[in-house]
Design an enzyme around this catalytic site. Structure first.
Site, short mmCIF file in Angstrom:
data_model
loop_
_atom_site.label_atom_id
_atom_site.label_comp_id
_atom_site.label_asym_id
_atom_site.label_seq_id
_atom_site.Cartn_x
_atom_site.Cartn_y
_atom_site.Cartn_z
N GLN A 111 65.18 8.16 -37.20
CA GLN A 111 65.27 6.73 -37.53
C GLN A 111 65.80 6.56 -38.95
OE1 GLN A 111 61.38 4.68 -35.99
NE2 GLN A 111 60.97 6.86 -36.18
N ASN A 112 65.96 7.68 -39.65
CA ASN A 112 66.36 7.61 -41.06
C ASN A 112 67.88 7.45 -41.18
OD1 ASN A 112 63.69 8.04 -41.45
ND2 ASN A 112 63.88 10.20 -41.96
N ASP A 114 69.52 8.37 -44.05
CA ASP A 114 69.79 9.04 -45.33
C ASP A 114 70.66 10.30 -45.22
OD1 ASP A 114 67.98 11.04 -44.35
OD2 ASP A 114 66.29 10.02 -45.31
N HIS A 129 69.09 4.57 -35.90
CA HIS A 129 69.18 3.36 -36.74
C HIS A 129 70.42 3.39 -37.63
CE1 HIS A 129 64.61 2.31 -36.31
NE2 HIS A 129 65.30 1.96 -35.27
N GLY A 220 56.46 12.11 -39.32
CA GLY A 220 56.57 11.09 -40.35
C GLY A 220 57.05 9.73 -39.88
N THR A 221 56.50 9.27 -38.76
CA THR A 221 56.83 7.90 -38.34
C THR A 221 55.57 7.18 -37.91
OG1 THR A 221 58.07 6.51 -36.81
CG2 THR A 221 57.48 8.68 -35.99
N SER A 222 55.49 5.90 -38.25
CA SER A 222 54.35 5.10 -37.78
C SER A 222 54.54 4.72 -36.31
CB SER A 222 54.20 3.85 -38.64
OG SER A 222 55.38 3.07 -38.56
N PRO A 247 50.60 12.87 -42.40
CA PRO A 247 49.32 12.92 -43.11
C PRO A 247 48.31 11.89 -42.62
CG PRO A 247 51.05 12.05 -44.54
CD PRO A 247 51.71 12.42 -43.25
P1 OAD Z 1 56.95 3.93 -41.70
O1 OAD Z 1 56.94 3.62 -43.15
O2 OAD Z 1 56.56 2.86 -40.75
O3 OAD Z 1 56.00 5.19 -41.41
C1 OAD Z 1 56.06 6.32 -42.23
C2 OAD Z 1 55.15 7.40 -41.67
O4 OAD Z 1 55.35 8.55 -42.46
C3 OAD Z 1 53.67 7.07 -41.70
O5 OAD Z 1 53.08 7.46 -40.46
C4 OAD Z 1 53.14 7.93 -42.85
O6 OAD Z 1 51.78 8.34 -42.65
C5 OAD Z 1 54.08 9.11 -42.77
N1 OAD Z 1 54.26 9.89 -44.02
C6 OAD Z 1 54.18 9.49 -45.29
N2 OAD Z 1 54.46 10.52 -46.13
C7 OAD Z 1 54.76 11.59 -45.35
C8 OAD Z 1 55.16 12.95 -45.61
N3 OAD Z 1 55.34 13.41 -46.85
N4 OAD Z 1 55.36 13.77 -44.55
C9 OAD Z 1 55.19 13.31 -43.27
N5 OAD Z 1 54.82 12.06 -42.99
C10 OAD Z 1 54.61 11.20 -44.00
O7 OAD Z 1 58.42 4.51 -41.37
P2 OAD Z 1 59.14 4.64 -39.96
O8 OAD Z 1 58.18 4.92 -38.87
O9 OAD Z 1 60.29 5.56 -40.15
O10 OAD Z 1 63.83 0.44 -39.38
O11 OAD Z 1 59.72 3.18 -39.78
C11 OAD Z 1 60.50 2.91 -38.67
C12 OAD Z 1 61.54 1.89 -39.01
O12 OAD Z 1 60.97 0.77 -39.70
C13 OAD Z 1 62.61 2.35 -40.00
O13 OAD Z 1 63.61 3.12 -39.38
C14 OAD Z 1 63.15 1.06 -40.49
C15 OAD Z 1 61.86 0.36 -40.77
O14 OAD Z 1 61.90 -1.02 -40.80
C16 OAD Z 1 64.90 -0.29 -39.56
O15 OAD Z 1 65.38 -0.45 -40.66
C17 OAD Z 1 65.44 -0.87 -38.29
#
Ligand code: OAD
Length: 275
Positions: A111-112, A114, A129, A220-222, A247
């Site tokens: 979803q990144n 980068d 994305h 690392g995704t919610s 985490p």
């Molecule tokens: P979120 O910010 O919703 O979730 C981030 C996840 O990463 C959480 O479950 C954290 O616990 C976890 N996390 C934090 N630090 C970490 C680390 N060092 N290692 C592993 N996990 C870690 O981000 P996404 O799920 O990617 O969409 O969000 C999905 C979408 O929402 C993005 O692609 C973007 C955003 O709005 C669009 O822009 C369409």
């Protein structure tokens, strides 16, 4: 992941065994994958959406309105988004996934936006994305790609803007390499905003890969944003084994609690160090 904690060591061993037995592995990554590369996540404390209202900044119409009414605030948002990406490098998690390709067929679905999986050397990466390195027309047609150096140039131009008194013209000039919403033939970054269609063909490839894998590693995704969050459900209902590395969230999967940069290298080493 805590070293020496017996339960977590057991889970690491189980996960390593799953990885060794798998033939087709899909990695489904989100913002946490790149957190240790210095790119903030969206929904954690201090994340992008705690500093900027997604209603305003995650949709094209919100961005257009912000450009017209609050260009200074839009410049802050663009800086918050672009600056970490422009200077990021892959972390040990990205690199261990690239290494995993020496042992298994690996498809990365991210979803990144980068570009860090590719920078680490992963060969098959579906960016559902989109990518901050693609510039597209308003209908999504590809126009050109930009380099990390060009993104750094945009960041430097945004940084030079007067903090409290940015005009729309100055903002437009700063972002001109990647975005021109008011041009005769407007263009924008090739990233998927809320309410927009998923990036194609990445999304179709991602769905097919999820339905055909025998192991999905979710990192690392919610998993709150749909339709991307359907992918683990698709994989699971097609019979794949599921591992989550995060985490804070593990769901029903085999959960390796910890960060991508710590856990992924340990997992890949545990599975294949002696192979
Ligand atoms: P979120 O910010 O919703 O979730 C981030 C996840 O990463 C959480 O479950 C954290 O616990 C976890 N996390 C934090 N630090 C970490 C680390 N060092 N290692 C592993 N996990 C870690 O981000 P996404 O799920 O990617 O969409 O969000 C999905 C979408 O929402 C993005 O692609 C973007 C955003 O709005 C669009 O822009 C369409």
């Amino acid at each position: 992941m805590n070293h020496g904690d017996r339960a977590s060591d057991d889970r690491l061993r189980q996960a390593a065994q799953l990885l060794r037995s798998a033939r087709r592995v899909v990695v489904f990554s989100g913002a946490g994958m790149s957190a240790e590369s210095g790119i903030p996540t969206f929904r954690d404390a201090g994340g992008v959406w705690s500093r900027f209202d997604p209603e305003q900044f995650a949709t094209l119409s919100g961005i257009m309105t912000a450009a017209a009414t609050r260009p200074g605030r839009l410049a802050e948002f663009l800086l918050a988004l672009l600056e970490p990406i422009a200077r990021a490098e892959p972390n040990p998690g990205h690199r261990s996934l690239a290494r995993l390709e020496n042992h298994r067929e690996v498809t990365i679905v991210t979803q990144n936006v980068d570009g860090l999986h590719q920078a680490a050397g992963s060969g098959t990466v579906h960016e559902v994305h989109g990518s901050m390195f693609d510039v597209v027309t308003m209908s999504g047609g590809p126009l050109r790609t930009v380099t990390r150096e060009e993104l750094q140039g945009v960041v430097a131009a945004l940084r030079r803007l007067p903090v409290d008194a940015v005009s729309l013209d100055e903002l437009a000039a700063a972002v001109e390499p990647i975005m021109a919403l008011a041009a005769a033939e407007p263009y924008r970054p090739g990233i998927v905003l809320f309410g927009e269609a998923m990036s194609e063909p990445a999304w179709s490839h991602a769905l097919a890969a999820a339905q055909q894998c025998d192991l999905m590693l979710t990192v690392g995704t919610s998993a709150e944003v749909y339709p991307a969050a359907l992918l683990p459900l698709e994989a699971q209902s097609a019979g794949a084994r599921m591992i989550t590395i995060d985490p804070a969230h593990g769901g029903q999967d085999l959960w390796l609690r910890g960060t991508a940069g710590e856990v992924l290298p340990r997992l890949v080493d545990a599975a294949f160090a002696t192979a």
